[in-house]
Design a protein around this motif. Sequence first.
Motif, PDB file in Angstrom:
ATOM      1  N   ILE A 130       0.873  -1.177   0.000  1.00 61.59           N
ATOM      2  CA  ILE A 130       0.000   0.000   0.000  1.00 61.59           C
ATOM      3  C   ILE A 130       0.908   1.224   0.000  1.00 61.59           C
ATOM      4  N   ILE A 131       0.770   2.053  -1.007  1.00 61.58           N
ATOM      5  CA  ILE A 131       1.675   3.191  -1.200  1.00 61.58           C
ATOM      6  C   ILE A 131       0.875   4.479  -1.162  1.00 61.58           C
ATOM      7  N   MET A 132       1.418   5.481  -0.486  1.00 60.90           N
ATOM      8  CA  MET A 132       0.757   6.782  -0.431  1.00 60.90           C
ATOM      9  C   MET A 132       1.534   7.803  -1.248  1.00 60.90           C
ATOM     10  N   MET A 174      -1.805   6.678   7.469  1.00 63.40           N
ATOM     11  CA  MET A 174      -0.390   6.347   7.341  1.00 63.40           C
ATOM     12  C   MET A 174      -0.022   5.030   8.019  1.00 63.40           C
ATOM     13  N   SER A 175      -0.744   4.658   9.060  1.00 61.66           N
ATOM     14  CA  SER A 175      -0.429   3.416   9.769  1.00 61.66           C
ATOM     15  C   SER A 175      -0.624   2.181   8.888  1.00 61.66           C
ATOM     16  N   ARG A 176      -1.398   2.311   7.823  1.00 58.07           N
ATOM     17  CA  ARG A 176      -1.639   1.184   6.902  1.00 58.07           C
ATOM     18  C   ARG A 176      -0.666   1.159   5.745  1.00 58.07           C
ATOM     19  N   VAL A 177       0.123   2.201   5.607  1.00 56.36           N
ATOM     20  CA  VAL A 177       0.953   2.385   4.411  1.00 56.36           C
ATOM     21  C   VAL A 177       2.312   1.707   4.560  1.00 56.36           C
ATOM     22  N   ASN A 178       2.801   1.122   3.465  1.00 54.53           N
ATOM     23  CA  ASN A 178       4.126   0.493   3.448  1.00 54.53           C
ATOM     24  C   ASN A 178       5.231   1.467   3.080  1.00 54.53           C
ATOM     25  N   LYS A 179       4.916   2.412   2.209  1.00 52.23           N
ATOM     26  CA  LYS A 179       5.913   3.418   1.823  1.00 52.23           C
ATOM     27  C   LYS A 179       5.218   4.612   1.183  1.00 52.23           C
ATOM     28  N   VAL A 180       5.932   5.718   1.170  1.00 52.80           N
ATOM     29  CA  VAL A 180       5.443   6.953   0.544  1.00 52.80           C
ATOM     30  C   VAL A 180       6.343   7.255  -0.648  1.00 52.80           C
ATOM     31  N   ILE A 181       5.742   7.568  -1.788  1.00 60.51           N
ATOM     32  CA  ILE A 181       6.494   7.944  -2.989  1.00 60.51           C
ATOM     33  C   ILE A 181       5.936   9.270  -3.494  1.00 60.51           C
ATOM     34  N   LYS A 195       7.319   9.635   9.209  1.00 66.28           N
ATOM     35  CA  LYS A 195       8.359   9.465  10.227  1.00 66.28           C
ATOM     36  C   LYS A 195       7.772   8.915  11.517  1.00 66.28           C
ATOM     37  N   HIS A 196       6.602   9.389  11.887  1.00 66.60           N
ATOM     38  CA  HIS A 196       5.958   8.936  13.122  1.00 66.60           C
ATOM     39  C   HIS A 196       5.702   7.436  13.086  1.00 66.60           C
ATOM     40  N   TYR A 197       5.310   6.930  11.921  1.00 68.78           N
ATOM     41  CA  TYR A 197       5.006   5.506  11.784  1.00 68.78           C
ATOM     42  C   TYR A 197       6.173   4.717  11.182  1.00 68.78           C
ATOM     43  N   SER A 198       7.338   5.341  11.071  1.00 72.85           N
ATOM     44  CA  SER A 198       8.538   4.688  10.512  1.00 72.85           C
ATOM     45  C   SER A 198       8.283   4.139   9.111  1.00 72.85           C
ATOM     46  N   VAL A 199       7.562   4.911   8.301  1.00 77.04           N
ATOM     47  CA  VAL A 199       7.297   4.545   6.910  1.00 77.04           C
ATOM     48  C   VAL A 199       8.345   5.208   6.020  1.00 77.04           C
ATOM     49  N   PRO A 200       9.026   4.455   5.161  1.00 78.10           N
ATOM     50  CA  PRO A 200      10.048   5.061   4.301  1.00 78.10           C
ATOM     51  C   PRO A 200       9.453   6.045   3.292  1.00 78.10           C
ATOM     52  N   VAL A 201      10.144   7.153   3.092  1.00 78.19           N
ATOM     53  CA  VAL A 201       9.721   8.171   2.127  1.00 78.19           C
ATOM     54  C   VAL A 201      10.701   8.143   0.949  1.00 78.19           C
ATOM     55  N   MET A 202      10.201   7.831  -0.236  1.00 74.55           N
ATOM     56  CA  MET A 202      11.021   7.767  -1.441  1.00 74.55           C
ATOM     57  C   MET A 202      10.675   8.934  -2.353  1.00 74.55           C
ATOM     58  N   VAL A 203      11.690   9.536  -2.908  1.00 70.18           N
ATOM     59  CA  VAL A 203      11.520  10.729  -3.741  1.00 70.18           C
ATOM     60  C   VAL A 203      12.046  10.436  -5.140  1.00 70.18           C
ATOM     61  N   LEU A 204      11.224  10.674  -6.151  1.00 74.24           N
ATOM     62  CA  LEU A 204      11.652  10.512  -7.540  1.00 74.24           C
ATOM     63  C   LEU A 204      12.347  11.795  -7.973  1.00 74.24           C
TER      64      LEU A 204
END
Length: 356
Positions: A166-168, A228-235, A261-270
């Motif tokens: 699940i990606i946000m 965000m608690s359901r998300v695996n990563k943010v792109i 950051k609060h949920y320790s979800v990685p943030v990836m930037v293109l």
Amino acid sequence: MVERFLSIGADVKKHLLEIIRDINYGKLEGTYNVVVATIKVLKEIINSTEWTTAKELIEVITLSGKYLIEAIPLEASIGNMVRRILQIIREEYRSELKNKPQETNPQESLHKILTSNGDQVIDFNIKVPTLKSALIEHINEFEVEIETCSENVIEQASEHIHTNEIIMTLGRSKLVEEFFKKASETRAFEVIVAEGAPFLSGHEMVGNLSKSKIKTTLISDVAIFAMMSRVNKVIIGINAVMADGGLKAISGAHAVAQAAKHYSVPVMVLMPLYKLSPLYHCAWKQDTFNKHIAPIQGVIDGANASLMTKIQSYNPVFDYVPSELVTLFITNTGGNAPSYIYRLLKELYDTADYEL
């Protein structure tokens, strides 16, 4: 230096003014299109301006770049391309000078020129007849590289997106959209799109992804933290990346990164490398970093416009996201951590050109 700038042909000056006009009036939109137009006019300057040494050419390009940057300070990609062309000039000068027979210039020590550190001791006044042709060839190759930047980023989609994730994302970025579409060819995943108020570009993003059979959910910006608690990563996509790895992204990106950051979800930037700037974001440089639009556009409807006489409201277009909230930059050359940004800058630009 001013005299050399004035010596630029009328056609080139016309192109400079056309870029400024088209950007200001919204005819030239998108970082890629701005980059292509900037490279085109800089190449025209190299071709049509009278210059005999690399030093003269560097001065002309620098002055032209200053003119564009001062006219359009919010387009960081213009300054990036000016600095990149200056780096190409320095590289080709050193290369051509190395290949030039030493006996043609007996008063200079070729070994001293090539082994010296920094431009302070390199004499850019030596005439190199083959420099112009070498520059044009190198810039043509650079243009091809720019054309394939986005494609190279998109090709890495399957490496970073996995099945059932699940990606946000926030709003609409054309590059992020193509990234998801490429991944959907081999992966089944779900995308949660924050609408990105007040521009609401997320609505268009959801529509486009749904047409590609990608399971997509549209949420309000106020639901970002809850989801965000359901998300695996943010792109996300960005407008520019600063020298310290901080992001210049659409308004709301900082809230997304903080929640991640609060949920320790990685943030990836293109990040195509032409968006990487050697400058830092300073609080007192807000006028050259951010822009504001009328709050009535999507914030206060016309029926309540009279309230504007009683309140003071701001509607910024961009957010600044600190580098510590970013996990990975996905560039056209591969994935890089924020701590590696300094190395990319060293490869792309010359330190002498950071401050034009």
